[in-house]
Design a protein around this motif. Structure first.
Motif, mmCIF file in Angstrom:
data_model
loop_
_atom_site.group_PDB
_atom_site.id
_atom_site.type_symbol
_atom_site.label_atom_id
_atom_site.label_comp_id
_atom_site.label_asym_id
_atom_site.label_seq_id
_atom_site.Cartn_x
_atom_site.Cartn_y
_atom_site.Cartn_z
ATOM 1 N N LEU A 202 0.919 -1.186 0.136
ATOM 2 C CA LEU A 202 -0.048 -0.100 0.090
ATOM 3 C C LEU A 202 0.794 1.460 0.139
ATOM 4 O O LEU A 202 0.632 2.212 -0.624
ATOM 5 C CB LEU A 202 -0.984 0.085 1.378
ATOM 6 N N ASN A 203 1.952 1.348 0.793
ATOM 7 C CA ASN A 203 2.609 2.428 0.688
ATOM 8 C C ASN A 203 3.360 2.760 -0.538
ATOM 9 O O ASN A 203 3.475 3.676 -1.020
ATOM 10 C CB ASN A 203 3.862 2.086 1.902
ATOM 11 N N THR A 204 3.974 1.559 -0.928
ATOM 12 C CA THR A 204 4.528 1.542 -2.448
ATOM 13 C C THR A 204 3.374 2.391 -3.464
ATOM 14 O O THR A 204 3.627 3.160 -4.354
ATOM 15 C CB THR A 204 4.935 0.188 -2.913
ATOM 16 N N MET A 205 2.216 1.820 -3.459
ATOM 17 C CA MET A 205 1.282 2.266 -4.301
ATOM 18 C C MET A 205 0.962 4.014 -4.004
ATOM 19 O O MET A 205 0.862 4.683 -4.980
ATOM 20 C CB MET A 205 -0.168 1.730 -4.051
ATOM 21 N N ILE A 206 0.866 4.253 -2.856
ATOM 22 C CA ILE A 206 0.621 5.529 -2.281
ATOM 23 C C ILE A 206 2.023 6.462 -2.934
ATOM 24 O O ILE A 206 1.517 7.598 -3.609
ATOM 25 C CB ILE A 206 0.246 5.498 -0.893
ATOM 26 N N PHE A 207 3.291 5.983 -2.825
ATOM 27 C CA PHE A 207 4.402 6.726 -3.121
ATOM 28 C C PHE A 207 4.322 6.972 -4.674
ATOM 29 O O PHE A 207 4.307 7.905 -5.261
ATOM 30 C CB PHE A 207 5.643 6.009 -2.605
ATOM 31 N N ASP A 208 4.064 5.657 -5.288
ATOM 32 C CA ASP A 208 4.292 5.696 -6.885
ATOM 33 C C ASP A 208 3.153 6.774 -7.532
ATOM 34 O O ASP A 208 3.504 7.524 -8.380
ATOM 35 C CB ASP A 208 3.967 4.316 -7.414
ATOM 36 N N GLY B 12 -7.289 6.106 -7.472
ATOM 37 C CA GLY B 12 -8.034 6.185 -6.254
ATOM 38 C C GLY B 12 -8.858 4.961 -5.819
ATOM 39 O O GLY B 12 -8.844 4.913 -4.573
ATOM 40 N N ILE B 13 -9.569 4.588 -6.852
ATOM 41 C CA ILE B 13 -10.487 3.490 -6.418
ATOM 42 C C ILE B 13 -9.569 2.200 -6.065
ATOM 43 O O ILE B 13 -10.058 1.487 -4.998
ATOM 44 C CB ILE B 13 -11.233 3.183 -7.574
ATOM 45 N N ALA B 14 -8.374 1.943 -6.464
ATOM 46 C CA ALA B 14 -7.522 0.862 -6.121
ATOM 47 C C ALA B 14 -6.842 1.391 -4.736
ATOM 48 O O ALA B 14 -6.967 0.280 -3.782
ATOM 49 C CB ALA B 14 -6.438 0.656 -7.343
ATOM 50 N N ILE B 15 -6.583 2.219 -4.483
ATOM 51 C CA ILE B 15 -6.184 2.776 -3.172
ATOM 52 C C ILE B 15 -7.241 2.518 -2.138
ATOM 53 O O ILE B 15 -6.838 2.093 -1.147
ATOM 54 C CB ILE B 15 -5.619 4.406 -3.276
ATOM 55 N N PHE B 16 -8.316 3.221 -2.534
ATOM 56 C CA PHE B 16 -9.505 2.990 -1.452
ATOM 57 C C PHE B 16 -9.740 1.601 -1.114
ATOM 58 O O PHE B 16 -9.904 0.966 0.215
ATOM 59 C CB PHE B 16 -10.738 3.537 -2.039
ATOM 60 N N GLN B 17 -9.936 0.519 -2.049
ATOM 61 C CA GLN B 17 -9.940 -0.747 -1.784
ATOM 62 C C GLN B 17 -8.732 -1.346 -0.803
ATOM 63 O O GLN B 17 -9.154 -2.061 -0.140
ATOM 64 C CB GLN B 17 -10.223 -1.764 -3.084
ATOM 65 N N THR B 18 -7.692 -1.298 -1.436
ATOM 66 C CA THR B 18 -6.395 -1.808 -0.486
ATOM 67 C C THR B 18 -6.371 -1.291 0.814
ATOM 68 O O THR B 18 -6.095 -1.901 1.430
ATOM 69 C CB THR B 18 -5.271 -1.467 -1.660
ATOM 70 N N ASN B 19 -6.767 -0.065 1.022
ATOM 71 C CA ASN B 19 -6.607 0.903 2.065
ATOM 72 C C ASN B 19 -7.621 -0.045 3.036
ATOM 73 O O ASN B 19 -7.527 -0.166 4.279
ATOM 74 C CB ASN B 19 -6.917 2.329 1.990
#
Length: 167
Positions: free
Chosen positions: A57-63, A104-111
């Motif tokens: 998740l951190n990598t996704m947010i950073f990228d 953002g949708i991917a981040i919301f689901q992963t988060n």
């Protein structure tokens, strides 16, 4: 003429809001794991595994923050905040918004997944650790702002482009 000035002012404010949220997201991505570091150091094997998995998740947010910073630098380089934009500018703003919404949708689901997993962990064995879901909640807030501001920039830019094109 006054309408054009107002439209340009709104575009300028929206553009600077996008630059600001891109910077906030970048800084947030750098500090996201800070709250969880103690799980790595003092935690048991379940906590260690969670910490390692959370890196995804951190990598996704950073990228995504780096991509957004690059796109906002492109906005800035082409003076989207200073003048009415052409078709290329509309394409860039639209691309930025589509990218932010889909990611953002991917981040919301992963988060959501990691927040639920975090809340299931038994922290009773860690004396000095105060469990907090704040980083997960901030992720929702910041990405909601990223999506909303990107959409605003796109709507205003498209409106100004169409309006300018008609004249």
């Amino acid at each position: 003429m006054a309408d054009r000035q107002l439209a340009l002012k709104i575009q300028k404010v929206a553009s600077f809001a996008l630059y600001l949220i891109a910077g906030v997201l970048f800084v947030f991505s750098l500090g996201f794991m800070t709250n969880f570091y103690q799980l790595f150091i003092d935690g048991n094997s379940e906590m260690y595994k969670f910490y390692k998995d959370l890196q995804m998740l951190n990598t996704m947010i950073f990228d995504l923050s780096v991509i957004l910073v690059i796109l906002t630098l492109l906005h800035f380089a082409f003076d989207f905040h200073k003048r009415m934009i052409g078709l290329g500018g509309v394409i860039v703003t639209l691309t930025t918004t589509i990218l932010n919404i889909s990611n953002g949708i991917a981040i919301f689901q992963t988060n959501a997944y990691f927040k639920n997993e975090y809340l299931k962990i038994d922290f009773s064995g860690m004396a000095n650790y105060n469990p907090s879901a704040v980083p997960f909640n901030l992720t929702y807030i910041i990405f909601s702002l990223v999506i909303a501001i990107s959409a605003l920039v796109t709507i205003v830019s498209c409106f100004n482009f169409v309006r300018n094109y008609r004249k």
